[in-house]
Design a protein around this motif. Structure first.
Motif, short mmCIF file in Angstrom:
data_model
loop_
_atom_site.label_atom_id
_atom_site.label_comp_id
_atom_site.label_asym_id
_atom_site.label_seq_id
_atom_site.Cartn_x
_atom_site.Cartn_y
_atom_site.Cartn_z
N ARG A 183 7.74 6.71 15.63
CA ARG A 183 7.51 7.21 17.14
C ARG A 183 8.75 7.53 17.56
O ARG A 183 8.83 8.45 18.43
CB ARG A 183 6.99 5.86 17.70
CG ARG A 183 5.58 5.63 17.57
CD ARG A 183 4.59 6.69 18.07
NE ARG A 183 3.18 6.42 17.60
CZ ARG A 183 2.37 5.94 18.56
NH1 ARG A 183 2.85 5.50 19.85
NH2 ARG A 183 1.02 5.63 18.16
N SER A 184 9.91 7.12 17.16
CA SER A 184 11.18 7.81 17.55
C SER A 184 12.49 7.48 16.75
O SER A 184 12.29 6.46 15.92
CB SER A 184 11.47 7.43 19.23
OG SER A 184 11.62 5.79 19.02
N THR A 185 13.41 8.19 16.79
CA THR A 185 14.68 8.20 16.04
C THR A 185 15.67 8.28 17.08
O THR A 185 16.12 9.05 17.78
CB THR A 185 14.71 8.92 14.94
OG1 THR A 185 13.82 9.01 14.04
CG2 THR A 185 16.31 8.82 14.35
N SER A 186 16.63 7.01 17.35
CA SER A 186 17.55 6.85 18.30
C SER A 186 19.05 6.71 17.72
O SER A 186 18.93 6.15 16.74
CB SER A 186 17.19 5.76 19.31
OG SER A 186 16.03 5.72 19.79
N HIS A 187 19.95 7.48 18.39
CA HIS A 187 21.60 7.42 17.96
C HIS A 187 22.12 7.19 19.26
O HIS A 187 21.53 7.25 20.26
CB HIS A 187 21.81 8.96 17.53
CG HIS A 187 21.00 9.49 16.31
ND1 HIS A 187 21.36 9.16 15.17
CD2 HIS A 187 19.92 10.10 16.38
CE1 HIS A 187 20.46 10.10 14.09
NE2 HIS A 187 19.56 10.42 14.99
N GLY A 188 23.21 6.75 19.04
CA GLY A 188 24.16 6.09 20.05
C GLY A 188 25.57 5.62 19.49
O GLY A 188 26.34 5.71 20.14
#
Length: 282
Positions: A242-247
């Motif tokens: 559903r999503s790929t998150s970076h940070g």
């Protein structure tokens, strides 16, 4: 309250929403590798490179229980949720996992599998089974019976269409029917506990999948990677990213859902912990 384990030999307790550190526990003589709250939330378990695990009273950190018996680093700790605060499981670099009677500070069973150093341990929701994974060249995860200490089943490595490199993390689904594994081979996999067969491969990361987690309702998965990202998955046929998150600026080492399933916490080698809303993954 959120707890983070740190290489400075301490555990930090946080008021997550306020981003405020409530307390620092100087808990071990060597780096702390894992920590977990008990099902009732009154105790905090910690595992360390000093070869011990400790159980701390959240309301009175001076009241501690030390679990001694491993001969090398204790990499992972979990609570057998169905037993309240009675049983704890640990996994160690000494190639064993142990089941402990927490109130009496005694080891009930030592689990010896077919892999070398053990990296992760998880208990099924009914408290009957323990799941371990390890390295090096350990391309499987193993299920044990808590009561007998006997191996029940192996979730097989590359020659049986499983992982092609070390299994770094393995966790049960909330209903105990499925296992999620993350591997050095950059993929996560879903397994049927009853048959030991692989159900599905979750691809997309460009680095090792270092940590995995199920949402409390079993409807979502989270995978954390050494590619500095984490992914949210919707369980289904097939399971969808559903999503790929970076940070984070460093590789991710840990991931967990909040008890209400509405947020995810990630920890990284960059020295930070981040909270993400599941609805937006931002």
């Amino acid at each position: 309250v959120l707890a983070t384990a740190c290489s400075d030999c301490s555990v930090y307790l946080w008021e997550a929403q306020a981003e405020k550190c409530l307390d620092t526990l100087a808990v071990h003589q060597e780096p702390v590798l894992s920590c977990a709250f008990s099902p009732l939330g009154t105790l905090l378990g910690t595992a360390s490179e000093d070869g011990t695990a400790k159980l701390w009273s959240v309301s009175n950190p001076a009241a501690t229980t030390t679990l001694k018996g491993h001969t090398d680093w204790v990499n992972s700790l979990c609570w057998a949720r169905a037993t309240g605060e009675r049983l704890v499981a640990t996994a160690s670099m000494d190639s064993t996992a142990k089941i402990w009677d927490a109130p009496h500070e005694t080891c009930l069973t030592t689990l010896e599998g077919r892999v070398n150093p053990l990296l992760s341990v998880d208990c099924s929701s009914d408290g009957v089974s323990v799941l371990v994974s390890g390295a090096p060249t350990a391309m499987d995860a193993q299920l044990f019976d808590v009561r007998t200490g006997q191996m029940i089943r192996v979730l097989e490595g590359s020659n049986r269409f499983g992982h092609e490199d070390n299994v770094l993390s393995a966790v049960f689904s909330p209903d105990g029917m499925t296992v999620l594994t993350g591997g050095q081979d950059k993929v996560a996999m879903l397994w049927d506990v009853g048959t030991g067969k692989r159900i599905e491969v979750l691809e997309g990361h460009t680095g090792a999948v270092s940590a995995v987690a199920w949402s409390p309702d079993g409807r979502h998965l989270a995978t954390a990677s050494r590619d500095r990202s984490w992914k949210l998955w919707k369980v289904g046929s097939p399971t969808e990213c559903r999503s790929t998150s970076h940070g984070h600026s460093g590789l991710l080492t840990s991931i967990a859902f909040a008890p209400n399933g509405r947020s995810v916490a990630t920890a990284s080698r960059d020295g930070s912990m981040r909270l993400w809303r599941v609805a937006t993954a931002r």
